[in-house]
Design a protein around this motif. Structure first.
Motif, PDB file in Angstrom:
ATOM      1  N   GLY A 269       0.934   4.186  -2.756  1.00 50.31           N
ATOM      2  CA  GLY A 269       0.778   5.596  -2.394  1.00 50.31           C
ATOM      3  C   GLY A 269       1.936   6.432  -2.900  1.00 50.31           C
ATOM      4  O   GLY A 269       1.744   7.544  -3.408  1.00 50.31           O
TER       5      GLY A 269
ATOM      6  N   ALA B 255      -5.016   4.546  -6.997  1.00 49.85           N
ATOM      7  CA  ALA B 255      -3.750   5.020  -7.557  1.00 49.85           C
ATOM      8  C   ALA B 255      -3.704   4.774  -9.063  1.00 49.85           C
ATOM      9  O   ALA B 255      -3.290   5.636  -9.845  1.00 49.85           O
ATOM     10  CB  ALA B 255      -2.576   4.325  -6.865  1.00 49.85           C
TER      11      ALA B 255
ATOM     12  N   SER C  12       1.368  -0.230 -11.122  1.00 51.51           N
ATOM     13  CA  SER C  12       0.172  -0.257 -10.295  1.00 51.51           C
ATOM     14  C   SER C  12      -0.554  -1.588 -10.428  1.00 51.51           C
ATOM     15  O   SER C  12      -1.011  -2.174  -9.439  1.00 51.51           O
ATOM     16  CB  SER C  12      -0.764   0.890 -10.691  1.00 51.51           C
TER      17      SER C  12
ATOM     18  N   MET D 252       0.836  -1.202   0.000  1.00 49.46           N
ATOM     19  CA  MET D 252       0.000   0.000   0.000  1.00 49.46           C
ATOM     20  C   MET D 252       0.872   1.253   0.000  1.00 49.46           C
ATOM     21  O   MET D 252       0.566   2.241  -0.684  1.00 49.46           O
ATOM     22  CB  MET D 252      -0.923  -0.001   1.221  1.00 49.46           C
TER      23      MET D 252
ATOM     24  N   TYR E 134       1.547   7.038  -6.553  1.00 46.90           N
ATOM     25  CA  TYR E 134       0.537   8.062  -6.803  1.00 46.90           C
ATOM     26  C   TYR E 134       1.107   9.462  -6.573  1.00 46.90           C
ATOM     27  O   TYR E 134       0.946  10.360  -7.401  1.00 46.90           O
ATOM     28  CB  TYR E 134      -0.665   7.820  -5.895  1.00 46.90           C
ATOM     29  N   VAL E 135       1.794   9.657  -5.441  1.00 40.98           N
ATOM     30  CA  VAL E 135       2.372  10.962  -5.130  1.00 40.98           C
ATOM     31  C   VAL E 135       3.414  11.358  -6.174  1.00 40.98           C
ATOM     32  O   VAL E 135       3.444  12.500  -6.655  1.00 40.98           O
ATOM     33  CB  VAL E 135       3.006  10.953  -3.720  1.00 40.98           C
TER      34      VAL E 135
END
Length: 300
Positions: free
Chosen positions: A24, A163, A204, A20, A27-28
């Motif tokens: 994350g 994401a 992803s 996870m 995504y950032v």
């Protein structure tokens, strides 16, 4: 993690947490890259919000969508007394709210659990699994599915998938931003955006598959310890896998939309390894055999 009597698995939980975290971070990093590319913080934020809204809708309607995909109907205690009785006993044992109970009119032997929270969850079995398993095996399968509910796995997978959704939307926004510039660098910029989009989607996709396999192993373990009958779950998995291979193609296609939710993938298209949503059957059986050996050791 919901409070229940399902045993905690620190190792698997740590691996799921790391996965996870990587999603994350992906995504950032993507958001930062897109902001640099399009030079429009407001636009990127709008697209990110849309991605979150899509993920929220998927989570909010997860029970309805899954039930429709599996052609399932909710059943009352009067309509399925034995099935409800098993769920009642397991929920009391696990100290968790009882979910709704459903039956899908499919000959493929399988079961799944979904819903945005333990209070809104539904546990569903197919008519095929009711005809294939004995009482102990069916109870073991239900314990596996209830573990998904108690551990809020639908929420976990939905958050993780956001994401990938954001990646696609943000990269599309980057392409549009590049084309609107109308200068000589437009084509290279769009090609770069497409390449980054493909890379982000691929990473992803693989991380989501990894997370899905971890949650299945965790549910196997939690269900086995709840019933103290890992052998029953192992036997059920073998029967379901064997029967599933012989199920008519039409049934497999109709249930494929919810395949990732099932205890055994209803339709995997031959995918294995990094591409699979579920761990290999042999890995699951080996884990259950270790639990059986642990439970069989004399105390002290």
């Amino acid at each position: 993690m919901a409070t229940s009597r399902f045993i905690k698995d620190t190792g698997l939980t740590a691996r799921m947490t790391l996965t996870m975290f990587l999603l994350g971070g992906l995504y950032v990093g993507l958001v930062v890259a897109v902001l640099v590319f399009v030079r429009s913080a407001g636009g990127a934020v709008v697209v990110a919000v849309v991605a979150v809204a899509i993920a929220f809708w998927q989570w909010w309607t997860s029970d309805t969508v899954a039930m429709r995909a599996m052609r399932a109907r909710e059943v009352t205690p009067e309509q399925a007394p034995e099935l409800h009785g098993m769920v009642d006993r397991l929920c009391a044992l696990a100290d968790m709210p009882k979910p709704r109970v459903g039956i899908a009119d499919l000959s493929v032997p399988n079961a799944f659990a979904t819903g945005r929270s333990p209070d809104r969850a539904v546990v569903c079995v197919t008519t095929g699994i009711l005809q294939t398993l004995d009482a102990e095996e069916l109870e073991a399968v239900l314990a596996h599915e209830l573990s998904h509910v108690a551990h809020r796995d639908v929420l976990v997978m939905t958050v993780a998938s956001s994401a990938g959704i954001a990646a696609g939307l943000l990269m599309r926004f980057a392409q549009i931003g590049g084309m609107r510039r109308g200068n000589g660098r437009t084509l290279p910029a769009v090609l770069v955006a497409l390449l980054v989009s493909l890379v982000v989607y691929a990473v992803s996709f693989l991380l989501l598959r990894l997370l899905s396999r971890y949650r299945e192993l965790s549910a196997d373990r939690a269900g086995a310890y709840l019933t103290l009958k890992p052998g029953a779950l192992a036997s059920a998995l073998q029967k379901i896998s064997g029967q599933g291979a012989a199920t008519p193609t039409a049934d497999l296609r109709s249930s494929g939309a919810a395949s990732a939710l099932c205890i055994v993938p209803a339709l995997d298209g031959g995918l294995s390894g990094l591409m699979a949503t579920h761990p290999p059957l042999q890995q699951r059986l080996e884990q259950l055999a270790r639990i059986q050996a642990e439970l069989s050791r004399p105390a002290g």
